[in-house]
Motif scaffolding. Sequence first.
Motif, PDB file in Angstrom:
ATOM      1  N   ALA A  58       0.830  -1.213   0.000  1.00 46.72           N
ATOM      2  CA  ALA A  58       0.000   0.000   0.000  1.00 46.72           C
ATOM      3  C   ALA A  58       0.861   1.258   0.000  1.00 46.72           C
ATOM      4  O   ALA A  58       0.523   2.261  -0.644  1.00 46.72           O
ATOM      5  CB  ALA A  58      -0.942  -0.005   1.198  1.00 46.72           C
ATOM      6  N   LYS A  64       0.815   4.874  -2.542  1.00 49.41           N
ATOM      7  CA  LYS A  64       0.102   5.885  -1.763  1.00 49.41           C
ATOM      8  C   LYS A  64      -0.334   7.068  -2.610  1.00 49.41           C
ATOM      9  O   LYS A  64      -1.257   7.802  -2.222  1.00 49.41           O
ATOM     10  CB  LYS A  64       0.980   6.345  -0.602  1.00 49.41           C
ATOM     11  CG  LYS A  64       2.288   7.008  -1.021  1.00 49.41           C
ATOM     12  CD  LYS A  64       3.137   7.360   0.192  1.00 49.41           C
ATOM     13  CE  LYS A  64       4.464   7.981  -0.226  1.00 49.41           C
ATOM     14  NZ  LYS A  64       5.318   8.283   0.963  1.00 49.41           N
ATOM     15  N   PRO A 120      -4.665   6.719  -5.422  1.00 52.91           N
ATOM     16  CA  PRO A 120      -5.728   6.426  -4.447  1.00 52.91           C
ATOM     17  C   PRO A 120      -6.528   5.167  -4.747  1.00 52.91           C
ATOM     18  O   PRO A 120      -6.800   4.372  -3.839  1.00 52.91           O
ATOM     19  CB  PRO A 120      -6.608   7.675  -4.501  1.00 52.91           C
ATOM     20  CG  PRO A 120      -5.682   8.750  -4.943  1.00 52.91           C
ATOM     21  CD  PRO A 120      -4.731   8.112  -5.896  1.00 52.91           C
ATOM     22  N   GLU A 121      -6.912   4.934  -5.997  1.00 54.51           N
ATOM     23  CA  GLU A 121      -7.735   3.768  -6.306  1.00 54.51           C
ATOM     24  C   GLU A 121      -6.963   2.478  -6.069  1.00 54.51           C
ATOM     25  O   GLU A 121      -7.466   1.532  -5.443  1.00 54.51           O
ATOM     26  CB  GLU A 121      -8.207   3.835  -7.755  1.00 54.51           C
ATOM     27  CG  GLU A 121      -9.092   2.657  -8.140  1.00 54.51           C
ATOM     28  CD  GLU A 121      -9.573   2.731  -9.577  1.00 54.51           C
ATOM     29  OE1 GLU A 121     -10.132   1.727 -10.046  1.00 54.51           O
ATOM     30  OE2 GLU A 121      -9.385   3.777 -10.230  1.00 54.51           O
ATOM     31  N   HIS A 173      -4.258   2.182  -4.254  1.00 49.27           N
ATOM     32  CA  HIS A 173      -3.883   2.160  -2.843  1.00 49.27           C
ATOM     33  C   HIS A 173      -4.973   1.477  -2.016  1.00 49.27           C
ATOM     34  O   HIS A 173      -4.690   0.650  -1.143  1.00 49.27           O
ATOM     35  CB  HIS A 173      -3.657   3.588  -2.358  1.00 49.27           C
ATOM     36  CG  HIS A 173      -3.314   3.692  -0.904  1.00 49.27           C
ATOM     37  ND1 HIS A 173      -2.106   3.295  -0.394  1.00 49.27           N
ATOM     38  CD2 HIS A 173      -4.040   4.138   0.153  1.00 49.27           C
ATOM     39  CE1 HIS A 173      -2.089   3.501   0.913  1.00 49.27           C
ATOM     40  NE2 HIS A 173      -3.253   4.010   1.264  1.00 49.27           N
ATOM     41  N   ALA A 174      -6.229   1.783  -2.304  1.00 49.49           N
ATOM     42  CA  ALA A 174      -7.336   1.177  -1.563  1.00 49.49           C
ATOM     43  C   ALA A 174      -7.407  -0.324  -1.806  1.00 49.49           C
ATOM     44  O   ALA A 174      -7.653  -1.114  -0.883  1.00 49.49           O
ATOM     45  CB  ALA A 174      -8.652   1.847  -1.960  1.00 49.49           C
ATOM     46  N   ARG A 175      -7.177  -0.751  -3.053  1.00 46.99           N
ATOM     47  CA  ARG A 175      -7.204  -2.180  -3.370  1.00 46.99           C
ATOM     48  C   ARG A 175      -6.076  -2.914  -2.649  1.00 46.99           C
ATOM     49  O   ARG A 175      -6.253  -4.045  -2.175  1.00 46.99           O
ATOM     50  CB  ARG A 175      -7.080  -2.381  -4.875  1.00 46.99           C
ATOM     51  CG  ARG A 175      -8.309  -1.975  -5.678  1.00 46.99           C
ATOM     52  CD  ARG A 175      -8.045  -2.085  -7.166  1.00 46.99           C
ATOM     53  NE  ARG A 175      -7.696  -3.448  -7.556  1.00 46.99           N
ATOM     54  CZ  ARG A 175      -7.130  -3.770  -8.719  1.00 46.99           C
ATOM     55  NH1 ARG A 175      -6.821  -2.791  -9.594  1.00 46.99           N
ATOM     56  NH2 ARG A 175      -6.850  -5.024  -9.015  1.00 46.99           N
ATOM     57  N   LYS A 228      -4.632  -2.009   0.151  1.00 44.47           N
ATOM     58  CA  LYS A 228      -4.947  -2.082   1.580  1.00 44.47           C
ATOM     59  C   LYS A 228      -5.880  -3.255   1.856  1.00 44.47           C
ATOM     60  O   LYS A 228      -5.739  -3.958   2.859  1.00 44.47           O
ATOM     61  CB  LYS A 228      -5.571  -0.776   2.055  1.00 44.47           C
ATOM     62  CG  LYS A 228      -4.586   0.377   2.173  1.00 44.47           C
ATOM     63  CD  LYS A 228      -5.170   1.543   2.948  1.00 44.47           C
ATOM     64  CE  LYS A 228      -5.349   1.188   4.412  1.00 44.47           C
ATOM     65  NZ  LYS A 228      -5.802   2.350   5.214  1.00 44.47           N
ATOM     66  N   ALA A 229      -6.850  -3.468   0.960  1.00 46.18           N
ATOM     67  CA  ALA A 229      -7.748  -4.609   1.106  1.00 46.18           C
ATOM     68  C   ALA A 229      -6.989  -5.919   0.963  1.00 46.18           C
ATOM     69  O   ALA A 229      -7.246  -6.886   1.693  1.00 46.18           O
ATOM     70  CB  ALA A 229      -8.878  -4.514   0.080  1.00 46.18           C
ATOM     71  N   GLU A 233      -5.177  -6.754   4.157  1.00 48.09           N
ATOM     72  CA  GLU A 233      -6.035  -7.255   5.227  1.00 48.09           C
ATOM     73  C   GLU A 233      -6.360  -8.735   5.067  1.00 48.09           C
ATOM     74  O   GLU A 233      -6.697  -9.404   6.039  1.00 48.09           O
ATOM     75  CB  GLU A 233      -7.322  -6.435   5.285  1.00 48.09           C
ATOM     76  CG  GLU A 233      -7.122  -5.023   5.808  1.00 48.09           C
ATOM     77  CD  GLU A 233      -6.476  -5.019   7.191  1.00 48.09           C
ATOM     78  OE1 GLU A 233      -6.930  -5.808   8.058  1.00 48.09           O
ATOM     79  OE2 GLU A 233      -5.525  -4.257   7.398  1.00 48.09           O
TER      80      GLU A 233
END
Length: 277
Positions: free
Chosen positions: A118, A122, A125-126, A128-130, A132-133, A136
């Motif tokens: 991630a 940084k 944004p698009e 980066h969000a994927r 981060k998922a 997790e």
Amino acid sequence: MSQLFHNAAPNATRVAPPLPQPRQYPAHKPDQVYLFGTCVVDLFFPGAGMDAIRLLEREGIRVHFPQDQGCCGQPAYTSGYTGEAREVARRQLALFAEDWPVVVPSGSCAGMLREHYAELFKDEPELHARLKALAERTYELAEFLLHVCKVQLQDQGPQTQVALHTSCSARREMNTHLHGRALLAQLAQVERVEHDHESECCGFGGTFSVRMPDISGAMVADKTRALQACGAAQVVSADCGCLMNINGALEKQRAALRGQHLASFLWQRTQPRARTE
């Protein structure tokens, strides 16, 4: 070597970074997972990858192995080649499109996916969000078996003593040493013996061992000396890069001791045929 070490005053006390906080685990194990095999497993320890699959399948999980996967990008990233690491990460992301957990038989590579992907994106944004998922749902293999599958291992092998080695980045980022210890503790006939230098780097460090071979060689000499002195019959580790370095040094020293990936050790110890070996 860490920047903390280089910047420390001569008599300063080295303070280890805090270990990661325990994460929240799903209440039920999934029906399907991805296996991110890592390039070292693929090229040098394919048996460890197959044993990881066998362990997961025994838990009733269908394992998907995307054929186009490759390096996680860690060597480029830790060597300062951020752009190249970003391109590697971009290719890996496309392979894990389904919302399934990604299980990695390497704490250091799992740490790359979970802790650093991630950060690489940084400014996008698009993506980066994927990422981060993805972070997790990324788990190191021992962590996944212990906390998500909640395995209960039945030891089928003879009494033995083993030493556990954990890569320094896997220890720092993924708590892999704690997960490995907990799984080995389930094996009734296996005694884990402590060894000096347990928390120290084996000297591999990806490209570090190539760029600084003398320092790397001294580090693995310290590591193998401590492993042989502890009296263990075998070394077990969840990181094949470390195993490759440690086993290579032991072979050069003509020592009898050898290391094995944790997945292969767990699989073999829990097979009924192990009773007669």
